[in-house]
Design a protein around this motif. Structure first.
Motif, PDB file in Angstrom:
ATOM      1  N   ARG A 115       0.772  -1.120   0.064  1.00  7.09           N
ATOM      2  CA  ARG A 115      -0.075   0.089   0.103  1.00  7.09           C
ATOM      3  C   ARG A 115       0.900   1.219  -0.041  1.00  7.09           C
ATOM      4  O   ARG A 115       0.544   2.211  -0.704  1.00  7.09           O
ATOM      5  CB  ARG A 115      -1.064  -0.050   1.174  1.00  7.09           C
ATOM      6  CG  ARG A 115      -2.281  -1.060   0.921  1.00  7.09           C
ATOM      7  CD  ARG A 115      -3.134  -0.870   2.101  1.00  7.09           C
ATOM      8  NE  ARG A 115      -2.841  -1.056   3.399  1.00  7.09           N
ATOM      9  CZ  ARG A 115      -2.865  -2.480   4.017  1.00  7.09           C
ATOM     10  NH1 ARG A 115      -3.575  -3.239   3.212  1.00  7.09           N
ATOM     11  NH2 ARG A 115      -2.561  -3.005   5.079  1.00  7.09           N
ATOM     12  N   SER A 117       3.810   1.603  -1.173  1.00  4.32           N
ATOM     13  CA  SER A 117       4.547   1.538  -2.401  1.00  4.32           C
ATOM     14  C   SER A 117       3.331   2.198  -3.524  1.00  4.32           C
ATOM     15  O   SER A 117       4.111   2.986  -4.331  1.00  4.32           O
ATOM     16  CB  SER A 117       5.123   0.317  -3.130  1.00  4.32           C
ATOM     17  OG  SER A 117       5.836  -0.419  -2.104  1.00  4.32           O
ATOM     18  N   ILE A 118       2.156   1.638  -3.531  1.00  2.00           N
ATOM     19  CA  ILE A 118       1.177   2.190  -4.611  1.00  2.00           C
ATOM     20  C   ILE A 118       1.220   3.805  -4.333  1.00  2.00           C
ATOM     21  O   ILE A 118       0.764   4.651  -5.133  1.00  2.00           O
ATOM     22  CB  ILE A 118      -0.046   1.413  -4.407  1.00  2.00           C
ATOM     23  CG1 ILE A 118       0.209  -0.104  -4.875  1.00  2.00           C
ATOM     24  CG2 ILE A 118      -1.164   2.156  -5.054  1.00  2.00           C
ATOM     25  CD1 ILE A 118      -1.008  -1.095  -4.843  1.00  2.00           C
ATOM     26  N   ARG A 121       3.639   5.809  -5.636  1.00  2.00           N
ATOM     27  CA  ARG A 121       3.528   6.005  -7.183  1.00  2.00           C
ATOM     28  C   ARG A 121       2.230   6.260  -7.766  1.00  2.00           C
ATOM     29  O   ARG A 121       1.807   5.914  -8.997  1.00  2.00           O
ATOM     30  CB  ARG A 121       3.938   4.724  -7.717  1.00  2.00           C
ATOM     31  CG  ARG A 121       5.500   4.220  -7.358  1.00  2.00           C
ATOM     32  CD  ARG A 121       5.978   3.218  -7.772  1.00  2.00           C
ATOM     33  NE  ARG A 121       6.063   2.928  -9.239  1.00  2.00           N
ATOM     34  CZ  ARG A 121       6.709   1.941  -9.911  1.00  2.00           C
ATOM     35  NH1 ARG A 121       7.030   0.918  -9.475  1.00  2.00           N
ATOM     36  NH2 ARG A 121       6.836   2.310 -11.248  1.00  2.00           N
ATOM     37  N   LYS A 122       1.527   7.102  -6.985  1.00  2.00           N
ATOM     38  CA  LYS A 122       0.030   7.281  -7.125  1.00  2.00           C
ATOM     39  C   LYS A 122      -0.421   8.010  -8.255  1.00  2.00           C
ATOM     40  O   LYS A 122      -1.363   7.993  -8.939  1.00  2.00           O
ATOM     41  CB  LYS A 122      -0.693   7.921  -5.916  1.00  2.00           C
ATOM     42  CG  LYS A 122      -0.519   9.308  -5.549  1.00  2.00           C
ATOM     43  CD  LYS A 122      -0.887   9.829  -4.185  1.00  2.00           C
ATOM     44  CE  LYS A 122      -0.738  10.981  -3.853  1.00  2.00           C
ATOM     45  NZ  LYS A 122       0.464  11.683  -4.172  1.00  2.00           N
ATOM     46  N   ILE A 127      -1.109   3.281 -12.194  1.00  2.83           N
ATOM     47  CA  ILE A 127      -1.790   3.309 -11.052  1.00  2.83           C
ATOM     48  C   ILE A 127      -3.161   4.058 -11.118  1.00  2.83           C
ATOM     49  O   ILE A 127      -4.189   3.796 -10.664  1.00  2.83           O
ATOM     50  CB  ILE A 127      -0.736   3.660  -9.918  1.00  2.83           C
ATOM     51  CG1 ILE A 127       0.180   2.938  -9.660  1.00  2.83           C
ATOM     52  CG2 ILE A 127      -1.543   3.972  -8.552  1.00  2.83           C
ATOM     53  CD1 ILE A 127       0.031   1.590  -9.130  1.00  2.83           C
ATOM     54  N   ARG A 131      -6.995   2.806 -10.240  1.00  4.75           N
ATOM     55  CA  ARG A 131      -7.537   3.427  -9.135  1.00  4.75           C
ATOM     56  C   ARG A 131      -8.943   3.791  -9.788  1.00  4.75           C
ATOM     57  O   ARG A 131      -9.969   3.963  -8.941  1.00  4.75           O
ATOM     58  CB  ARG A 131      -6.819   4.595  -8.678  1.00  4.75           C
ATOM     59  CG  ARG A 131      -7.348   5.197  -7.221  1.00  4.75           C
ATOM     60  CD  ARG A 131      -6.467   6.073  -6.759  1.00  4.75           C
ATOM     61  NE  ARG A 131      -5.904   6.944  -7.605  1.00  4.75           N
ATOM     62  CZ  ARG A 131      -4.886   7.469  -7.989  1.00  4.75           C
ATOM     63  NH1 ARG A 131      -4.065   6.908  -7.568  1.00  4.75           N
ATOM     64  NH2 ARG A 131      -4.774   8.963  -8.763  1.00  4.75           N
ATOM     65  N   ASN A 136      -9.540   0.869  -7.304  1.00  4.65           N
ATOM     66  CA  ASN A 136      -8.199   0.815  -6.525  1.00  4.65           C
ATOM     67  C   ASN A 136      -7.860  -0.757  -6.402  1.00  4.65           C
ATOM     68  O   ASN A 136      -7.044  -1.227  -5.431  1.00  4.65           O
ATOM     69  CB  ASN A 136      -8.702   1.274  -5.111  1.00  4.65           C
ATOM     70  CG  ASN A 136      -7.138   2.079  -4.682  1.00  4.65           C
ATOM     71  OD1 ASN A 136      -6.417   2.664  -5.695  1.00  4.65           O
ATOM     72  ND2 ASN A 136      -6.992   2.434  -3.596  1.00  4.65           N
ATOM     73  N   TYR A 138      -5.730  -3.964  -7.793  1.00  2.12           N
ATOM     74  CA  TYR A 138      -4.552  -4.092  -8.592  1.00  2.12           C
ATOM     75  C   TYR A 138      -4.166  -5.689  -8.829  1.00  2.12           C
ATOM     76  O   TYR A 138      -3.979  -6.198  -7.662  1.00  2.12           O
ATOM     77  CB  TYR A 138      -3.512  -3.396  -8.121  1.00  2.12           C
ATOM     78  CG  TYR A 138      -3.753  -2.103  -7.807  1.00  2.12           C
ATOM     79  CD1 TYR A 138      -3.499  -1.068  -8.753  1.00  2.12           C
ATOM     80  CD2 TYR A 138      -4.187  -1.601  -6.557  1.00  2.12           C
ATOM     81  CE1 TYR A 138      -3.860   0.358  -8.424  1.00  2.12           C
ATOM     82  CE2 TYR A 138      -4.427  -0.071  -6.310  1.00  2.12           C
ATOM     83  CZ  TYR A 138      -4.069   0.640  -7.239  1.00  2.12           C
ATOM     84  OH  TYR A 138      -4.404   2.060  -6.957  1.00  2.12           O
ATOM     85  N   ALA A 143       0.369  -5.015  -9.261  1.00  2.00           N
ATOM     86  CA  ALA A 143       1.098  -4.638  -7.873  1.00  2.00           C
ATOM     87  C   ALA A 143       2.575  -4.989  -7.784  1.00  2.00           C
ATOM     88  O   ALA A 143       2.966  -4.001  -7.193  1.00  2.00           O
ATOM     89  CB  ALA A 143       0.037  -5.661  -6.805  1.00  2.00           C
ATOM     90  N   THR A 146       5.266  -2.328  -8.366  1.00  2.00           N
ATOM     91  CA  THR A 146       5.392  -1.241  -7.532  1.00  2.00           C
ATOM     92  C   THR A 146       6.363  -1.628  -6.536  1.00  2.00           C
ATOM     93  O   THR A 146       6.820  -0.718  -5.927  1.00  2.00           O
ATOM     94  CB  THR A 146       4.053  -0.780  -7.185  1.00  2.00           C
ATOM     95  OG1 THR A 146       3.566  -1.751  -5.988  1.00  2.00           O
ATOM     96  CG2 THR A 146       2.982  -0.565  -8.047  1.00  2.00           C
TER      97      THR A 146
END
Length: 276
Positions: A115, A117-118, A121-122, A127, A131, A136, A138, A143, A146
């Motif tokens: 979470r 990491s995501i 890189r949002k 991503i 999202r 949201n 993945y 996943a 990331t």
């Protein structure tokens, strides 16, 4: 000030202006790491020059870059192996369920790290796409793009034994506990390289598990050459590996006046071993 310190310790400084400029770019603490095997009782051995140490620093920098190219290929392969196998066996979102792993607590730690990491890189396009269009959620192949290599290593270690063994057998023809050890060690070495830390004359804190044949071959597994042997086992791109050995040979030749093979664990027939 640092120039006077090293001069007083018997280090020969040819071009003082060049030495000063070098130490303005490379701090003294980093520089001294390359001097550890070149002195005794805080005095340099006779004939050691500033240029000698500077060339060791340059060698180490280029050496790390060569390793990173192969490490990148190995890491991407493992993302693919894990995602492909896990998605086919447990479904695209099966990685979210703790029962599909060995240890529930380790799995929860992985999800926390994922979470983070995501979130970091949002703003990246892939991503934002998941999202916006998939609530949201993945799939595992997204996943795993990331996470860090360290996180990937932990995830592999927490797979069910039959899953680790399938990946290890299918791609590398080896028992899973070797691959588990190797990934852990490679993630450590990758961090050393990525953070520009020293590999020359360094004893590795995290070492790879070796086969009996390789144990007999090497005096120890705490130098970088043991890791390179592991990289050979894990690099599935044979063209990349062949080019790596060629580039490494050229680098060693260019710096053979300063590089001591034993300080990186290399054997005299290292080229033969890596080309076998």
């Amino acid at each position: 000030q640092h120039i006077e310190i090293v001069r007083n310790r018997n280090l020969i400084i040819g071009d003082e202006e060049e030495a000063i400029n070098f130490l303005k770019r490379v701090n003294y603490y980093r520089f001294t790491g390359y001097t550890l095997t070149l002195k005794e009782n805080d005095r340099f051995f006779d004939g050691i020059t500033f240029s000698h140490i500077q060339r060791l620093y340059e060698f180490d920098k280029k050496f790390r870059c060569l390793l990173l190219e192969v490490l990148e290929d190995i890491e991407i392969s493992f993302r693919t192996h894990i995602a492909y196998h896990h998605a086919h066996k447990y479904g695209p979102l099966g990685y979210l369920e703790s029962e599909n792993f060995e240890n529930r607590i380790h799995h929860e730690s992985f999800l926390v790290e994922l979470r983070k990491s995501i979130k970091r890189r949002k703003d990246e396009l892939f991503i934002r796409h998941y999202r916006r269009n998939y609530q949201n959620k993945y799939p595992i192949w997204v996943a795993l793009e990331t996470v860090s290599m360290g996180c990937l290593s932990k995830l592999f270690a927490n797979l069910k034994k039959e899953d680790k063994q399938f990946i290890s057998n299918n791609y590398y023809n080896v028992k899973y506990f070797y691959v588990e050890s190797w990934l852990h060690c490679l993630s450590y070495v990758r961090n050393i390289c990525a953070h520009y830390s020293r590999l020359y004359n360094k004893r590795l804190v995290i070492t790879p598990k070796l086969h009996r044949k390789e144990k007999r071959l090497l005096e120890s597994n705490d130098k970088i050459f043991a890791v390179i042997i592991v990289m050979k086992r894990l690099c599935l791109n044979k063209v990349l590996w062949k080019n790596f050995v060629i580039k490494l040979s050229e680098l060693m030749e260019a710096y053979n006046d300063v590089v001591d093979l034993k300080e990186i664990g290399f054997l005299n027939n290292w080229q033969e071993i890596l080309n076998a």
